[in-house]
Design a protein around this motif. Structure first.
Motif, PDB file in Angstrom:
ATOM      1  N   PHE A 263       0.516   8.108   2.298  1.00 50.72           N
ATOM      2  CA  PHE A 263      -0.049   8.106   3.650  1.00 50.72           C
ATOM      3  C   PHE A 263      -1.484   7.588   3.647  1.00 50.72           C
ATOM      4  N   ALA A 264      -2.292   8.064   2.708  1.00 51.77           N
ATOM      5  CA  ALA A 264      -3.703   7.668   2.662  1.00 51.77           C
ATOM      6  C   ALA A 264      -3.857   6.172   2.377  1.00 51.77           C
ATOM      7  N   THR A 265      -3.084   5.634   1.446  1.00 48.69           N
ATOM      8  CA  THR A 265      -3.203   4.204   1.138  1.00 48.69           C
ATOM      9  C   THR A 265      -2.671   3.344   2.280  1.00 48.69           C
ATOM     10  N   THR A 266      -1.596   3.769   2.901  1.00 49.37           N
ATOM     11  CA  THR A 266      -1.065   3.015   4.042  1.00 49.37           C
ATOM     12  C   THR A 266      -2.056   3.037   5.199  1.00 49.37           C
ATOM     13  N   PHE A 267      -2.711   4.150   5.402  1.00 51.96           N
ATOM     14  CA  PHE A 267      -3.692   4.248   6.482  1.00 51.96           C
ATOM     15  C   PHE A 267      -4.869   3.303   6.253  1.00 51.96           C
ATOM     16  N   ILE A 268      -5.420   3.277   5.034  1.00 52.60           N
ATOM     17  CA  ILE A 268      -6.568   2.389   4.826  1.00 52.60           C
ATOM     18  C   ILE A 268      -6.140   0.922   4.847  1.00 52.60           C
ATOM     19  N   ALA A 269      -4.895   0.643   4.460  1.00 48.53           N
ATOM     20  CA  ALA A 269      -4.405  -0.733   4.587  1.00 48.53           C
ATOM     21  C   ALA A 269      -4.267  -1.108   6.063  1.00 48.53           C
TER      22      ALA A 269
ATOM     23  N   ALA B 191       0.841  -1.203   0.000  1.00 48.67           N
ATOM     24  CA  ALA B 191       0.000   0.000   0.000  1.00 48.67           C
ATOM     25  C   ALA B 191       0.876   1.253   0.000  1.00 48.67           C
ATOM     26  N   PHE B 192       1.929   1.233   0.796  1.00 49.81           N
ATOM     27  CA  PHE B 192       2.857   2.367   0.806  1.00 49.81           C
ATOM     28  C   PHE B 192       3.511   2.545  -0.554  1.00 49.81           C
ATOM     29  N   LEU B 193       3.988   1.448  -1.161  1.00 41.33           N
ATOM     30  CA  LEU B 193       4.622   1.528  -2.480  1.00 41.33           C
ATOM     31  C   LEU B 193       3.633   1.981  -3.553  1.00 41.33           C
ATOM     32  N   LEU B 194       2.405   1.514  -3.460  1.00 39.67           N
ATOM     33  CA  LEU B 194       1.364   1.933  -4.393  1.00 39.67           C
ATOM     34  C   LEU B 194       1.153   3.440  -4.314  1.00 39.67           C
ATOM     35  N   GLY B 195       0.963   3.935  -3.106  1.00 41.03           N
ATOM     36  CA  GLY B 195       0.780   5.371  -2.917  1.00 41.03           C
ATOM     37  C   GLY B 195       2.003   6.171  -3.320  1.00 41.03           C
ATOM     38  N   LEU B 196       3.182   5.626  -3.043  1.00 46.46           N
ATOM     39  CA  LEU B 196       4.421   6.310  -3.399  1.00 46.46           C
ATOM     40  C   LEU B 196       4.580   6.416  -4.917  1.00 46.46           C
ATOM     41  N   CYS B 197       4.197   5.369  -5.618  1.00 48.41           N
ATOM     42  CA  CYS B 197       4.243   5.411  -7.093  1.00 48.41           C
ATOM     43  C   CYS B 197       3.294   6.474  -7.631  1.00 48.41           C
TER      44      CYS B 197
ATOM     45  N   LEU C 294     -13.846   2.328   3.293  1.00 49.66           N
ATOM     46  CA  LEU C 294     -12.417   2.533   3.043  1.00 49.66           C
ATOM     47  C   LEU C 294     -12.168   3.626   2.006  1.00 49.66           C
ATOM     48  N   THR C 295     -13.023   3.710   1.005  1.00 47.74           N
ATOM     49  CA  THR C 295     -12.855   4.750  -0.018  1.00 47.74           C
ATOM     50  C   THR C 295     -13.016   6.136   0.584  1.00 47.74           C
ATOM     51  N   PHE C 296     -14.047   6.325   1.398  1.00 41.67           N
ATOM     52  CA  PHE C 296     -14.248   7.652   1.976  1.00 41.67           C
ATOM     53  C   PHE C 296     -13.187   7.995   3.025  1.00 41.67           C
ATOM     54  N   PHE C 297     -12.681   7.007   3.742  1.00 37.20           N
ATOM     55  CA  PHE C 297     -11.542   7.271   4.634  1.00 37.20           C
ATOM     56  C   PHE C 297     -10.342   7.734   3.820  1.00 37.20           C
ATOM     57  N   HIS C 298     -10.054   7.020   2.747  1.00 38.65           N
ATOM     58  CA  HIS C 298      -8.921   7.372   1.883  1.00 38.65           C
ATOM     59  C   HIS C 298      -9.077   8.794   1.350  1.00 38.65           C
ATOM     60  N   HIS C 299     -10.245   9.086   0.807  1.00 35.38           N
ATOM     61  CA  HIS C 299     -10.461  10.384   0.183  1.00 35.38           C
ATOM     62  C   HIS C 299     -10.438  11.514   1.214  1.00 35.38           C
ATOM     63  N   PHE C 300     -10.985  11.264   2.401  1.00 35.25           N
ATOM     64  CA  PHE C 300     -10.952  12.298   3.426  1.00 35.25           C
ATOM     65  C   PHE C 300      -9.515  12.627   3.820  1.00 35.25           C
ATOM     66  N   ILE C 301      -8.707  11.611   4.027  1.00 39.37           N
ATOM     67  CA  ILE C 301      -7.302  11.839   4.383  1.00 39.37           C
ATOM     68  C   ILE C 301      -6.570  12.523   3.239  1.00 39.37           C
ATOM     69  N   LEU C 302      -6.798  12.046   2.027  1.00 37.13           N
ATOM     70  CA  LEU C 302      -6.121  12.603   0.854  1.00 37.13           C
ATOM     71  C   LEU C 302      -6.425  14.087   0.686  1.00 37.13           C
ATOM     72  N   PHE C 303      -7.690  14.448   0.715  1.00 39.17           N
ATOM     73  CA  PHE C 303      -8.061  15.848   0.500  1.00 39.17           C
ATOM     74  C   PHE C 303      -7.766  16.712   1.723  1.00 39.17           C
ATOM     75  N   SER C 304      -7.784  16.134   2.907  1.00 36.92           N
ATOM     76  CA  SER C 304      -7.398  16.903   4.098  1.00 36.92           C
ATOM     77  C   SER C 304      -5.928  17.275   4.039  1.00 36.92           C
ATOM     78  N   LEU C 305      -5.099  16.339   3.644  1.00 41.71           N
ATOM     79  CA  LEU C 305      -3.669  16.630   3.537  1.00 41.71           C
ATOM     80  C   LEU C 305      -3.370  17.559   2.359  1.00 41.71           C
TER      81      LEU C 305
END
Length: 170
Positions: free
Chosen positions: A76-82, A57-63, A120-131
């Protein structure tokens, strides 16, 4: 030898390419952008050892970050939902860690899969857009982006899942 690692590698690379080459170029109404790459986290098999999914998940988000020049917010967002995925696995599917080895997502009811994916999608998106906004002054903007992009992401995910499942049945 199992085909699962090859399949997961193909999905991992395919979702990255789909996201950075196609979906990152879609921006509806100046706010709506689908993030379908997170479906890898939904599809990854459940195991007691969480290190592989957290690493991937970290590598996916990093890519995605490296191609999007977004400074680590996707990682960060993908690692968090993982990281929180097992908790929602237990709550939504009402399973324990013993069930991880025998669990297959496609054998569950659509309602449970829908709830798991939406959460999980809304958690990801909330973290992503908050950051991305990083300000309480833009909270309405964060919620609007999260909601609209989340609906678009979920629509593409379930539409793609429906199309691919129909092809496999044929």
């Amino acid at each position: 030898m199992s085909r699962k690692p090859f399949y997961l590698s193909f999905v991992f690379i395919g979702l990255i390419l789909l996201q950075v080459l196609v979906l990152n170029n879609i921006l509806l109404l100046g706010k709506i952008n689908p993030y379908i790459y997170i479906s890898f986290i939904f599809l990854f098999p459940f195991k007691k050892n969480r290190f592989p999914i957290l690493t991937l998940a970290f590598l996916l988000g990093l890519c995605i970050d490296s191609f999007s020049n977004s400074g680590g917010i996707h990682a960060f967002a993908t690692t968090f939902i993982a990281f929180i995925r097992p908790y929602f696995f237990k709550v939504v599917f009402q399973k324990t860690e013993v069930d991880f080895e025998f669990f297959k997502l496609n054998q569950e009811s659509f309602g449970k899969i829908f709830n798991f994916t939406v959460i999980l999608t809304f958690f990801h998106h909330f973290i992503l857009f908050s950051l991305a906004n990083f300000s309480f002054n833009n909270f309405l903007n964060v919620v609007t982006n999260m909601f609209l992009s989340g609906i678009f992401t979920l629509t593409l995910y379930f539409l793609g899942n429906f199309i691919l499942s129909r092809k496999q049945e044929s």
